[in-house]
Design an enzyme around this catalytic site. Sequence first.
Site, PDB file in Angstrom:
ATOM      1  N   ASP A 157       2.218  13.034  -5.918  1.00  0.00           N
ATOM      2  CA  ASP A 157       0.969  12.315  -5.469  1.00  0.00           C
ATOM      3  C   ASP A 157       0.484  12.292  -4.122  1.00  0.00           C
ATOM      4  OD1 ASP A 157       1.057  11.408  -8.152  1.00  0.00           O
ATOM      5  OD2 ASP A 157       1.440   9.232  -7.811  1.00  0.00           O
TER       6      ASP A 157
ATOM      7  N   HIS B 126       5.986  12.801  -4.609  1.00  0.00           N
ATOM      8  CA  HIS B 126       5.101  12.585  -3.749  1.00  0.00           C
ATOM      9  C   HIS B 126       5.001  13.861  -2.794  1.00  0.00           C
ATOM     10  CE1 HIS B 126       5.427   8.617  -4.966  1.00  0.00           C
ATOM     11  NE2 HIS B 126       4.367   8.237  -4.670  1.00  0.00           N
TER      12      HIS B 126
HETATM   13 ZN   LIG Z   1      -0.128   7.195  -4.428  1.00  0.00          ZN
END
Ligand SMILES: [Zn+2]
Length: 200
Positions: free
Chosen positions: A24, A170
Amino acid sequence: MPPGKAVTNLDYKNGEKVIYLTFDDGPGPYTEKIVSVLEERGIRGSFFWIGQRMTEAYGHIGREMTDAGHVIGTHTMHHASLSGKSKSYQEREIKDAIRAVEKHIQVPSVYFRPPYGAMNDMTKRIAADEKQYVIYWDVDSRDWNLAKHPEKIIDNVLQNVRPGSIILLHERQQTLKVLPQIIDRLGKQGYSFAALPKPK
Ligand SMILES: [Zn+2]
């Protein structure tokens, strides 16, 4: 997998131990390095990008990624928390991001992940109207919070993974650091990796 319905893992038949690495909050300075780690191992991943980060340069990188078989979805325009927000606000955040990403990578974007996993029924309806598949996760690496303890990212993944898992990661430095170990150790357990499939 109908559009608008939240998906947390993907069932796999035939006993295949396939899992899905998802990243992400890009694009950003770690995008290409993460892609390199994946591609050196013959792996394809899925990325949820924030609309306002899209630039010409990242569009070029994104095109190369999608050409190579990676998947790029969206993560709102401004990393907005959507639950409790008005319909017009949610629509803008979701649609603007899809437009920004599609404009730059020139590939349809059909996967959407709400920031913080925060959404309500209205979010689902908008996602369905936009023909977006809402992708959650069943393994939270908590990598964003573990810059000082990257080894715990590995534990969080290895202790919770199962066939079909969607793993939340992430585009962060600490994630890049432990990614080779995560992949190698899961590979030793018989797991293989895939990008999110083309929806049927
Ligand atoms: Zn996010």
